[in-house]
Write an enzyme that holds these catalytic residues in place. Structure first.
Site, PDB file in Angstrom:
ATOM      1  CB  VAL A   1      -0.945   0.028   1.220  1.00  0.00           C
ATOM      2  CG1 VAL A   1      -1.916  -1.116   1.143  1.00  0.00           C
ATOM      3  CG2 VAL A   1      -0.159  -0.012   2.531  1.00  0.00           C
TER       4      VAL A   1
ATOM      5  CE  LYS B   1       5.395  11.965  -2.827  1.00  0.00           C
ATOM      6  NZ  LYS B   1       5.460  11.032  -1.675  1.00  0.00           N
TER       7      LYS B   1
END
Length: 520
Positions: free
Chosen positions: A51, A82
């Protein structure tokens, strides 16, 4: 322990295990005569949590040292670029403020040849722009869904600082392949028992099919189970639940509505009634999750909030629920065992600290490796350094919560109560009433997040630093004004000239960075 370590056994795979294996193999010469032999044993029955799909800019150096190319990362791990994190509704409850978002950029505002810009912003010389708008060109570029670099920039090099989002399961597979190339022996088997010697150190682990595996040094990458450092060696876990309330999450994977949907260039973290939702854009999908406090709300309501955020397209999508206890071990190297990854510590994924702590621990272990058998000396330094890093990261994460003006639930009311903040964080805030954060407050040897990161969050959350008494000493106002104008122009240029996140990913799937041609 005085025996020289020539063999390392890493128990557990996943991202932490394979980052550690690949990194140590390169740094400790596993593929060279006289190098350290490294074996990793992992069970086929234990899946990867998968996750934590966000990272910190240090990942570029780590992957380069392991030997993974940037193009392979994009192609095989559905990776995207990112440039920071955008925080929504953290300061005010939704609908109660005209602007309630801020950006924690990876790019620093500082120009080594110019004035320190933050004080000039604080005294109003940058107009009415927020700090994240005026401090760096990165917010303007990221808001326009731009990538941080051009195809012609080499691997892991760019004009704008960046990290990655990626599929964690795919990354572990890529790391595994490269680690084996680097000289790591891979065993698929289940560890059934941890054996201790008379001195209390680990003498070996018993496996279902390979019998007893021994080594001089063992690395525990067994996740929250902590089979070696916790269960066998009984090193305690220090919970941070009194400071960081979130202990649960529910996650789902959301396909893009169209193949050309823009890919966000930052993680989006949107505050909710008793937690927050992460929104991570990969190449082919978005990863969404609701991190929440089970003391303030239940799993059914948490899933409803997540599906409401995701929209109608999430109606039939499968969710995963899991629990965690935010905290860390103060002793992560005990005798001949070193804990790395979730067995060592875990905070909620608010600032992507999960993977970066594995990077740090692997680097520390490589640098402190007991070539002369000096386990205790290495362990003391390893434990002291990692403990300070955990404490400082805890304070930084709590900063996001502690300055909130939200009073719409007990979760936010309690987070704003100074009694739930560590004294070390309260001390920093006291310093910053009359001066902004600077290099005096941070040690690069123990702080993952330096002054720029704290500044973005501090002033994004509405903190006021009063420089009125000091205002007459700021004599470089004209230089600062020119610097702010330059940053604004750089942001406009970046938004116009850099490719979109999606376009650069398309290039990376067929090309190699540093060239304009197809991959070999």
């Amino acid at each position: 322990m005085t025996e020289v370590a020539r063999n390392i056994l890493i128990v557990g795979g996943g991202t932490a295990g394979w980052i550690t294996a690949g990194y140590l193999a390169r740094l400790l010469g596993s593929d060279r005569p006289g190098g350290i032999a490294i074996t990793l044993v992992e069970s086929a029955d234990i899946g990867i949590l998968g996750v934590g799909e966000g990272t910190f800019p240090t990942i570029r150096k780590t992957l380069a040292r392991i030997g993974i190319s940037e193009s392979d990362l994009v192609r095989e791990c559905d990776a995207s670029f990112k440039q920071g994190a955008r925080f929504v509704d953290w300061l005010h409850a939704p609908g109660t403020a005209s602007r309630d978002h801020y950006f924690h950029a990876f790019q620093s505002a500082e120009d080594l040849n110019g004035p320190e810009l933050l004080p000039y912003w604080l005294i109003g010389l940058a107009g009415d722009g927020e700090w994240d708008d005026v401090a760096s060109p990165q917010k303007r570029a990221a808001d326009a869904h731009r990538a941080p670099k051009l195809p012609t920039h080499p691997d892991y090099v760019a004009p704008l600082n960046y990290a990655f989002h990626f599929d964690a399961v795919s990354l572990a597979k890529l790391l595994r392949r490269q680690a084996i190339t680097n000289g790591v022996r891979h065993i698929t088997d289940t560890v059934s028992d941890v054996l201790l010697g008379e001195d209390g150190a680990i003498s070996g682990v018993r496996t279902a099919e390979h019998g007893i595996l021994d080594a001089e040094l063992f690395v525990d990458c067994t996740g929250f189970r902590a089979e070696l450092i916790g269960k066998a060696l009984d090193q305690p876990w220090k919970s941070c639940r009194d400071t960081l309330f979130c202990d649960s999450a529910v996650a789902l994977q959301l396909p893009y509505a169209t193949p050309d949907e823009p890919i966000a260039s930052y993680t989006v973290s949107t505050a909710q009634k008793y937690g927050w939702v992460w929104d991570i854009a990969l190449g082919s999908r978005r990863g969404l999750g609701h991190v929440y406090s089970s003391a303030h709300g239940g799993p059914d309501e948490a899933e409803r909030i997540l599906r409401e955020y995701a929209g109608p397209a999430s109606k039939d999508l499968t969710t995963r629920h899991f629990r965690f206890d935010a905290g860390y071990r103060e002793v992560n190297w005990h005798k001949n065992c070193v804990a790395i990854g979730l067995s060592s510590g875990f905070f909620e994924p608010l600032e992507a600290t999960g993977i970066v702590f594995s990077e740090i621990a692997a680097s520390l272990l490589a640098n402190l490796f007991p070539w002369g058998g000096d386990y205790e000396s290495s362990a003391r330094q390893f434990n002291a350094n990692l403990k300070l890093r955990y404490e400082r990261a805890r304070d930084f994460i709590k900063l996001h919560y502690s300055l909130t003006q939200r009073r719409d639930s007990e979760f936010w009311i309690e987070n704003a109560d100074p009694a739930t903040s560590p004294d070390s964080l309260l001390e920093l805030l006291d310093r910053w009433r009359f001066r902004p954060p600077n290099e005096l407050d941070f040690d690069p040897n123990t702080d993952i997040f330096g002054a720029p990161s704290w500044q973005y969050v501090l002033y994004g959350m509405g903190w006021k630093t009063d420089l009125s008494a000091k205002a007459p000493v700021f004599r470089l106002g004209q230089d600062a004004a020119q610097a702010f104008a330059t940053i604004r122009r750089q942001g406009e240029y970046a938004a116009q000239q850099l490719p979109s996140n999606r376009d650069l990913l398309r290039f990376a799937r067929t090309g190699r960075f540093g060239s304009s041609g197809p991959a070999a």
